[in-house]
Design a protein around this motif. Structure first.
Motif, PDB file in Angstrom:
ATOM      1  N   TRP A  65      50.422  45.585  46.203  1.00 48.83           N
ATOM      2  CA  TRP A  65      50.408  46.915  45.607  1.00 48.83           C
ATOM      3  C   TRP A  65      51.135  47.949  46.455  1.00 48.83           C
ATOM      4  CZ3 TRP A  65      49.772  48.462  40.850  1.00 48.83           C
ATOM      5  CH2 TRP A  65      49.233  47.538  39.951  1.00 48.83           C
ATOM      6  N   CYS A  66      51.205  47.737  47.745  1.00 48.55           N
ATOM      7  CA  CYS A  66      52.048  48.611  48.564  1.00 48.55           C
ATOM      8  C   CYS A  66      53.506  48.446  48.151  1.00 48.55           C
ATOM      9  CB  CYS A  66      51.881  48.286  50.043  1.00 48.55           C
ATOM     10  SG  CYS A  66      50.415  49.020  50.794  1.00 48.55           S
ATOM     11  N   ILE A  98      39.836  46.982  39.775  1.00 47.63           N
ATOM     12  CA  ILE A  98      41.201  46.562  40.078  1.00 47.63           C
ATOM     13  C   ILE A  98      41.626  46.929  41.495  1.00 47.63           C
ATOM     14  CG2 ILE A  98      41.973  46.573  37.684  1.00 47.63           C
ATOM     15  CD1 ILE A  98      43.193  49.322  38.165  1.00 47.63           C
ATOM     16  N   ALA A  99      40.849  47.750  42.178  1.00 47.16           N
ATOM     17  CA  ALA A  99      41.200  48.106  43.562  1.00 47.16           C
ATOM     18  C   ALA A  99      41.102  46.911  44.498  1.00 47.16           C
ATOM     19  CB  ALA A  99      40.295  49.231  44.052  1.00 47.16           C
ATOM     20  N   ALA A 100      40.501  45.831  44.050  1.00 40.29           N
ATOM     21  CA  ALA A 100      40.376  44.636  44.887  1.00 40.29           C
ATOM     22  C   ALA A 100      41.647  43.804  44.922  1.00 40.29           C
ATOM     23  CB  ALA A 100      39.207  43.770  44.399  1.00 40.29           C
ATOM     24  N   GLY A 101      42.687  44.246  44.210  1.00 41.27           N
ATOM     25  CA  GLY A 101      43.950  43.518  44.214  1.00 41.27           C
ATOM     26  C   GLY A 101      44.597  43.490  45.588  1.00 41.27           C
ATOM     27  N   SER A 102      45.595  42.639  45.759  1.00 46.89           N
ATOM     28  CA  SER A 102      46.268  42.455  47.047  1.00 46.89           C
ATOM     29  C   SER A 102      46.878  43.757  47.553  1.00 46.89           C
ATOM     30  CB  SER A 102      47.386  41.408  46.896  1.00 46.89           C
ATOM     31  OG  SER A 102      48.259  41.449  47.989  1.00 46.89           O
ATOM     32  N   SER A 158      49.648  51.060  34.324  1.00 45.15           N
ATOM     33  CA  SER A 158      49.242  50.062  35.314  1.00 45.15           C
ATOM     34  C   SER A 158      49.235  50.596  36.737  1.00 45.15           C
ATOM     35  CB  SER A 158      50.179  48.843  35.230  1.00 45.15           C
ATOM     36  OG  SER A 158      49.859  47.881  36.218  1.00 45.15           O
ATOM     37  N   HIS A 159      50.334  51.177  37.173  1.00 41.82           N
ATOM     38  CA  HIS A 159      50.449  51.532  38.590  1.00 41.82           C
ATOM     39  C   HIS A 159      49.587  52.736  38.964  1.00 41.82           C
ATOM     40  CE1 HIS A 159      54.654  49.463  38.379  1.00 41.82           C
ATOM     41  NE2 HIS A 159      53.653  48.634  38.205  1.00 41.82           N
ATOM     42  N   GLU A 171      41.260  40.721  39.831  1.00 36.36           N
ATOM     43  CA  GLU A 171      40.916  41.218  41.161  1.00 36.36           C
ATOM     44  C   GLU A 171      40.892  40.090  42.188  1.00 36.36           C
ATOM     45  OE1 GLU A 171      37.023  40.231  39.073  1.00 36.36           O
ATOM     46  OE2 GLU A 171      39.003  41.051  38.566  1.00 36.36           O
ATOM     47  N   LYS A 172      40.979  38.843  41.709  1.00 37.37           N
ATOM     48  CA  LYS A 172      41.050  37.690  42.602  1.00 37.37           C
ATOM     49  C   LYS A 172      42.512  37.386  42.909  1.00 37.37           C
ATOM     50  CE  LYS A 172      36.829  35.678  40.649  1.00 37.37           C
ATOM     51  NZ  LYS A 172      36.248  34.509  39.938  1.00 37.37           N
ATOM     52  N   ASN A 173      42.782  37.003  44.149  1.00 36.43           N
ATOM     53  CA  ASN A 173      44.149  36.789  44.593  1.00 36.43           C
ATOM     54  C   ASN A 173      44.438  35.318  44.856  1.00 36.43           C
ATOM     55  OD1 ASN A 173      44.622  39.644  44.685  1.00 36.43           O
ATOM     56  ND2 ASN A 173      43.486  39.711  46.625  1.00 36.43           N
TER      57      ASN A 173
END
Length: 257
Positions: A248-249, A240-244, A202-203, A142-144
């Motif tokens: 993810w777009c 995992i919603a904290a991802g970039s 995953s997606h 979740e860290k970028n």
């Protein structure tokens, strides 16, 4: 299928690796290779000056260049034998064009979460498309960015490699040896099956987690205690919603089908 662990020969499978993109995955890859196989020379390419400086300070790369640095071209033309593209799919095409213009004859792999688009670009751009072996480490955080990178990110993770009938026989074993030295387990998967498989595991889970966070945010003002009531289940489901969002777009558009 899951491939068995290969015998370690005592000699590194590669001499000089260039990693394009020193974000979470690219920097973690550099850190992991540095820890596992310190004799391999590592060079990084990134648009961000601070990121390049951090990679050098931590000793994860021996050199770090901006994309337009002449040293990048010099290395590709004469020194490196593996290029790892750890940049978003929408910017990878320009690097394929660089590799084509510089007549790179080594192995090219990537870490992208989707394969259909990037494989099509490689096929029409690279002068030696048979040297492109799609890859996808099933690991993240979740860290970028480089601040979230760590050398053990791939320990116990699955790493998908997608050779095909045109892939030279020696390419897969060399990549297999490198990846397994980082503690990952290699899965060979036909590239045409990749996107459908990772959509399920995953997606879609990421889209569900992001949707749940959006739902909670919409109701947080109406129900003041809502977020205080969130317990382990909510936190596990939404981590995992904290991802970039940008990353993810891109994944969602690339794998819309």
């Amino acid at each position: 299928m899951i491939e068995p662990h290969t015998e370690q020969t005592g000699q590194a499978a590669f001499r000089h690796i260039v990693i394009v993109g020193l974000g979470l995955v690219g920097a973690s890859f550099a850190a992991a290779v540095r820890a596992a196989q310190p004799d391999i020379r590592l060079s990084g390419v990134d648009v961000d000056g601070r990121t390049r400086a951090v990679a050098l300070e931590r000793g994860w790369t021996d050199a770090a260049w901006a994309p337009d640095d002449p040293a990048f071209e010099h290395c590709v033309r004469g020194e490196c034998d593996l290029v790892v593209l750890a940049a978003p799919v929408d910017v990878v095409e320009q690097y394929f064009e660089h590799l084509a213009a510089w007549d790179f004859g080594g192995i090219v792999t990537d870490t992208a979460s989707t394969k259909s688009r990037i494989a099509a670009v490689a096929a029409r751009t690279l002068p030696h498309p048979e040297n492109y072996v799609p890859g996808h480490p099933m690991a993240g955080s979740e860290k970028n960015g480089i601040d979230g990178a760590r050398a053990d990110l791939f320990q116990g993770a699955h790493w998908i490699l997608c050779p095909d009938a045109a892939t030279p026989a020696e390419h897969f074993p060399r990549l297999h040896e490198l990846v397994t030295s980082l503690g990952a387990r290699v899965i060979a998967l036909p590239r045409e099956d990749h996107d459908e498989a990772v959509a399920v595991v995953s997606h879609v889970p990421h889209i569900m987690a992001s949707s749940l966070v959006q739902l909670a945010c919409r109701h947080a003002d109406d129900q003041q205690a809502l977020m205080r009531l969130a317990a382990g289940g909510f936190k596990d489901s939404t981590r995992i919603a904290a991802g970039s969002p940008e990353l993810w777009c891109g994944i969602a558009f690339d794998n819309a089908a």
